[in-house]
Design an enzyme around this catalytic site. Sequence first.
Site, short mmCIF file in Angstrom:
data_model
loop_
_atom_site.label_atom_id
_atom_site.label_comp_id
_atom_site.label_asym_id
_atom_site.label_seq_id
_atom_site.Cartn_x
_atom_site.Cartn_y
_atom_site.Cartn_z
N LYS A 1 -0.53 -6.55 -8.02
CA LYS A 1 -0.78 -7.74 -7.19
C LYS A 1 -2.17 -8.31 -7.47
O LYS A 1 -2.35 -9.52 -7.56
CB LYS A 1 -0.63 -7.34 -5.72
CG LYS A 1 -1.32 -8.19 -4.71
CD LYS A 1 -0.47 -9.36 -4.37
CE LYS A 1 -1.13 -10.37 -3.45
NZ LYS A 1 -2.31 -10.00 -2.76
N ASP A 2 -3.16 -7.42 -7.60
CA ASP A 2 -4.53 -7.85 -7.91
C ASP A 2 -4.74 -7.59 -9.40
O ASP A 2 -5.48 -6.67 -9.78
CB ASP A 2 -5.52 -7.09 -7.04
CG ASP A 2 -5.31 -7.38 -5.56
OD1 ASP A 2 -5.93 -8.30 -5.05
OD2 ASP A 2 -4.47 -6.69 -4.92
N HIS B 1 0.84 -1.21 0.00
CA HIS B 1 0.00 0.00 0.00
C HIS B 1 0.87 1.26 0.00
O HIS B 1 0.54 2.25 -0.66
CB HIS B 1 -0.90 0.03 1.23
CG HIS B 1 -1.83 -1.14 1.37
ND1 HIS B 1 -1.68 -2.10 2.35
CD2 HIS B 1 -2.91 -1.52 0.64
CE1 HIS B 1 -2.65 -3.00 2.23
NE2 HIS B 1 -3.40 -2.67 1.21
P1 AMP Z 1 -6.28 -4.19 -0.46
O1 AMP Z 1 -6.14 -3.34 0.76
O2 AMP Z 1 -5.72 -5.56 -0.30
O3 AMP Z 1 -7.66 -4.16 -1.06
O4 AMP Z 1 -5.34 -3.52 -1.55
C1 AMP Z 1 -5.47 -2.15 -1.87
C2 AMP Z 1 -4.59 -1.86 -3.04
O5 AMP Z 1 -3.23 -2.17 -2.72
C3 AMP Z 1 -4.94 -2.70 -4.29
O6 AMP Z 1 -4.84 -1.87 -5.44
C4 AMP Z 1 -3.88 -3.77 -4.27
O7 AMP Z 1 -3.59 -4.28 -5.55
C5 AMP Z 1 -2.70 -3.00 -3.71
N1 AMP Z 1 -1.73 -3.94 -3.15
C6 AMP Z 1 -1.94 -4.89 -2.20
N2 AMP Z 1 -0.83 -5.61 -1.99
C7 AMP Z 1 0.12 -5.12 -2.83
C8 AMP Z 1 1.49 -5.45 -3.09
N3 AMP Z 1 2.11 -6.43 -2.45
N4 AMP Z 1 2.15 -4.72 -4.03
C9 AMP Z 1 1.51 -3.72 -4.70
N5 AMP Z 1 0.24 -3.36 -4.48
C10 AMP Z 1 -0.45 -4.05 -3.57
#
Ligand code: AMP
Length: 281
Positions: free
Chosen positions: A149-150, A37
């Site tokens: 990642k997603d 993040h």
């Molecule tokens: P989340 O809180 O898991 O919904 O993720 C929020 C954002 O952070 C999304 O756009 C994810 O793709 C990104 N994100 C989560 N983990 C990673 C990572 N390891 N590297 C890059 N972006 C990430």
Amino acid sequence: MEICHTLSQMDDVRRGAGSRGQSVALAPTMGALHEGHFSLIRAAKDLADFVVVSIFVNPTQFGPGEDLEAYPRMPEQDLDACRRLGVDAVFMPSAPEMYPREPATRIELPSMADKLCGASRPGHFAGVCLVVAKLLNIVRPDVAVFGQKDYQQVTILRRMVEDLNMPHRIHTCPTVREADGLALSSRNAYLTDQQRRQASGLYAALRSTADLIGAEHPPAREAAEHLRREINRRVPDGRIDYARVVDPETLVEAEDTRGPVVLALAVHLGKARLIDNLRVD
Ligand code: AMP
């Protein structure tokens, strides 16, 4: 740093940035912030004058029996991290603030959303599209940042924004990994020590498949078989949900590996369902 719990607080803050002539970037998250993040936040700071981070564990993207209740929540720690990184505003609404009543609208991109993660999480991407569309309408950023990642998520969101002529730019940031290759994820917290050690095998399996493609350009089906074999060998306690070689834009199964492809996987390991991907050009 402004902390907005309501739509009207967020609207005031957004108008303030606009009246100062500042461009705005949004990094949507579900909190439990980690270096992945943080990389989005740093990119957002490079892309715009005023950075908004949203923290919202979105109920509409969790299916029955998924980890909505167990999902890690640490708002104070997240706010400290945002302050440290120089975030300008955090939008952290309650669920009733975001969904005062059951939404009647669905945003569906079936050809992209029903496969890979969507096949085992029905309705997941409809929930993601709905909440991101709402966040984009509420925050009205010039640019929104997402992580590779997603991969399926950002690919679907790019298409949604294109199809609906939404005025926002979508920026994708590379996946941030631990030293041993495991992609950072809030859900890694569910892993035991032994599972955590095995989990690094997922990235090793992706790399090994990318090397095979680079050397031999096998048919995509063979590359996918190699990927599955490597996962089973390196992550013996894992259970593969999917491991595929797909077209980077349409997400349909690729035929050959001479053009760009994305290697995408989801593996259940203990209480965690881990996803990762690697683009091979
Ligand atoms: P989340 O809180 O898991 O919904 O993720 C929020 C954002 O952070 C999304 O756009 C994810 O793709 C990104 N994100 C989560 N983990 C990673 C990572 N390891 N590297 C890059 N972006 C990430």
